[in-house]
Enzyme design. Structure first.
Site, PDB file in Angstrom:
ATOM      1  N   LYS A  35      12.478 -47.983  38.886  1.00 39.57           N
ATOM      2  CA  LYS A  35      13.316 -46.775  38.934  1.00 39.57           C
ATOM      3  C   LYS A  35      12.869 -45.777  37.854  1.00 39.57           C
ATOM      4  O   LYS A  35      12.123 -46.146  36.936  1.00 39.57           O
ATOM      5  CB  LYS A  35      14.774 -47.166  38.707  1.00 39.57           C
ATOM      6  CG  LYS A  35      15.025 -47.826  37.344  1.00 39.57           C
ATOM      7  CD  LYS A  35      16.335 -48.591  37.306  1.00 39.57           C
ATOM      8  CE  LYS A  35      16.534 -49.225  35.934  1.00 39.57           C
ATOM      9  NZ  LYS A  35      17.647 -50.183  35.940  1.00 39.57           N
ATOM     10  N   TYR A 259      10.398 -27.138   9.564  1.00 47.19           N
ATOM     11  CA  TYR A 259      11.745 -26.563   9.705  1.00 47.19           C
ATOM     12  C   TYR A 259      12.720 -27.193   8.723  1.00 47.19           C
ATOM     13  O   TYR A 259      12.782 -28.416   8.586  1.00 47.19           O
ATOM     14  CB  TYR A 259      12.286 -26.811  11.109  1.00 47.19           C
ATOM     15  CG  TYR A 259      11.665 -25.931  12.168  1.00 47.19           C
ATOM     16  CD1 TYR A 259      11.729 -24.544  12.081  1.00 47.19           C
ATOM     17  CD2 TYR A 259      11.033 -26.506  13.260  1.00 47.19           C
ATOM     18  CE1 TYR A 259      11.160 -23.745  13.070  1.00 47.19           C
ATOM     19  CE2 TYR A 259      10.467 -25.717  14.255  1.00 47.19           C
ATOM     20  CZ  TYR A 259      10.535 -24.332  14.149  1.00 47.19           C
ATOM     21  OH  TYR A 259       9.980 -23.544  15.120  1.00 47.19           O
TER      22      TYR A 259
HETATM   23  C1  LIG Z   1      17.266 -51.468  35.447  1.00 46.90           C
HETATM   24  C2  LIG Z   1      17.748 -52.721  36.037  1.00 46.90           C
HETATM   25  C3  LIG Z   1      17.067 -53.935  35.844  1.00 46.90           C
HETATM   26  C4  LIG Z   1      15.893 -54.088  34.909  1.00 46.90           C
HETATM   27  O1  LIG Z   1      16.371 -54.233  33.582  1.00 46.90           O
HETATM   28  P1  LIG Z   1      15.370 -54.455  32.353  1.00 46.90           P
HETATM   29  O2  LIG Z   1      16.275 -54.598  31.182  1.00 46.90           O
HETATM   30  O3  LIG Z   1      14.543 -53.208  32.262  1.00 46.90           O
HETATM   31  O4  LIG Z   1      14.574 -55.656  32.674  1.00 46.90           O
HETATM   32  C5  LIG Z   1      17.511 -55.051  36.537  1.00 46.90           C
HETATM   33  N1  LIG Z   1      18.593 -54.975  37.354  1.00 46.90           N
HETATM   34  C6  LIG Z   1      19.290 -53.829  37.537  1.00 46.90           C
HETATM   35  C7  LIG Z   1      20.478 -53.827  38.435  1.00 46.90           C
HETATM   36  C8  LIG Z   1      18.903 -52.677  36.874  1.00 46.90           C
HETATM   37  O5  LIG Z   1      19.605 -51.548  37.057  1.00 46.90           O
END
Ligand SMILES: *Cc1c(COP(=O)(O)O)cnc(C)c1O
Length: 365
Positions: A35, A259
């Protein structure tokens, strides 16, 4: 001259990290989580490099469609399911699996007809974000089993809240709560596949492996735990963020840098200016002292990060010149270290690299 600032994505490291996940959970199928542009790395490239995964997980429909349009044919799971009945035709057309976490989705499926959709019934075992409370698990299971628009058998899942902390026993409790939610034995032998583990579950809680694991952050070479780095688990960083020195200047004791003049030179010294800033996704909150590698040697940033530039103390690189390479994170400099210096987590830094940065993909197979 084009700007040298770039994110180098090592596709071989993706494959290696998936192997580590397989070794840790050898009896489970691997649902690679890609994702958010594969945590900022480029979703299509990630899917192609991870072609030995058993399926992919994405958050939203647009991501899933982009994968299918790119020719990815493995199972793709929408981790948030769908929002309206209008999405169902797309979900069927693109052959997507859906997580069902809310009664509004069950109601839509109860009204639907057409080709059955594969679904994952999500139970909230303590995360308190998405999912049905355990006392509704059996009712929702039965309701979905009765829907002609739902493919059988169902699959079951949950998500961990505290698995990043090896000393927190919430995870064990969540595993127990999950399997006790059903009035059949979901853990042993029922023909429902189950999925509980994110990266931290894979590496830290073997009891959570079940039929499908969901590695995310570990595929990018980063530890899922609050301390340490990916190297502790033989993971390899996938992204190396790098830029060049565009100026080297000498300042006097007492001169203020950048800055707000928040950093004062303690002596006469060289300061390097690196062509990267928060406009590229380098965190503005990175404190003075955050490490960078200049020509492979550790130096520290000083003063505030600006939109396009960062200033660096070059006292241990006195011969550094304009055009020299600076690594902000990745090979030789764990992103976890930079994240902790910036008061955030590696996930956020990786996701935050902006599209002004050139992405270069290496070690394609
Ligand atoms: C993002 C996500 C994962 C992966 O989690 P990590 O901590 O990056 O391994 C697994 N299951 C769901 C439902 C997620 O949203």
């Amino acid at each position: 001259m084009t700007r040298a600032t770039r994110a180098v994505i090592d596709l071989a490291a993706f494959r290696h990290n998936l192997q580590i996940s397989r070794q840790a959970a050898p009896h489970s199928k691997q649902l690679a989580i890609i994702k958010a542009h594969a945590y900022g790395h480029g979703m299509i490239h990630a899917a192609q490099a991870l072609d030995e995964a058993d399926g992919f997980g994405v958050a939203i429909l647009e991501e899933a469609i982009a994968l299918r349009e790119a020719g990815i044919s493995k199972p793709i799971i929408l981790l948030e399911g769908f929002a309206s009945a209008a999405d169902l035709n797309l979900i069927r057309g693109y052959r997507l699996d859906c997580v069902i976490h809310h009664v509004s989705q069950v109601e839509i499926l109860e009204q639907a007809s057409g080709t059955p959709i594969p679904v994952w019934l999500k139970i909230d075992t303590g995360m308190h974000r998405l999912g049905f409370p355990p006392h509704q698990a059996n009712e929702m299971y039965q309701r979905l089993m009765s829907c002609p628009a739902v493919q059988k058998p169902l699959r079951l899942m949950t998500h961990f809240a505290n698995a990043d902390d090896p000393d927190d026993n919430t995870t064990e409790q969540q595993i127990k709560t999950f399997y006790e939610s059903f009035d059949f034995d979901a853990e042993n032998g029922a023909d429902c596949d189950c999925s509980l583990a994110n990266s931290a579950g894979i590496l830290g809680w073997p009891a959570s492996h079940a039929q499908w694991v969901r590695p995310g952050i570990m595929l990018y070479g980063v530890t899922p735990f609050m301390h340490g780095t990916g190297k502790d688990y033989s993971l390899q960083p996938v992204m190396t963020l790098q830029a060049e020195l565009i100026a080297v200047n000498r300042f006097n004791k007492g001169d203020a840098i950048g800055y707000g003049g928040s950093w004062i030179c303690p002596e006469e010294m060289p300061i390097g200016v690196v062509a990267i800033g928060y406009g590229d996704g380098y965190p503005r909150h990175a404190q003075s002292g955050t490490p960078v590698l200049v020509n492979g040697q550790r130096c520290q940033i000083v003063g505030r990060v600006s939109m396009d530039m960062v200033t660096v103390d070059l006292r241990n690189q006195p011969n550094a010149e304009v055009g020299d390479e600076v690594i902000l994170w990745g090979n030789g400099l764990p992103v976890e270290e930079v994240a902790s210096s910036a008061g955030t987590i590696a996930y956020e830094l990786l996701c935050g690299v902006t599209n002004r940065v050139r992405f270069e993909y290496i070690n394609q197979v």
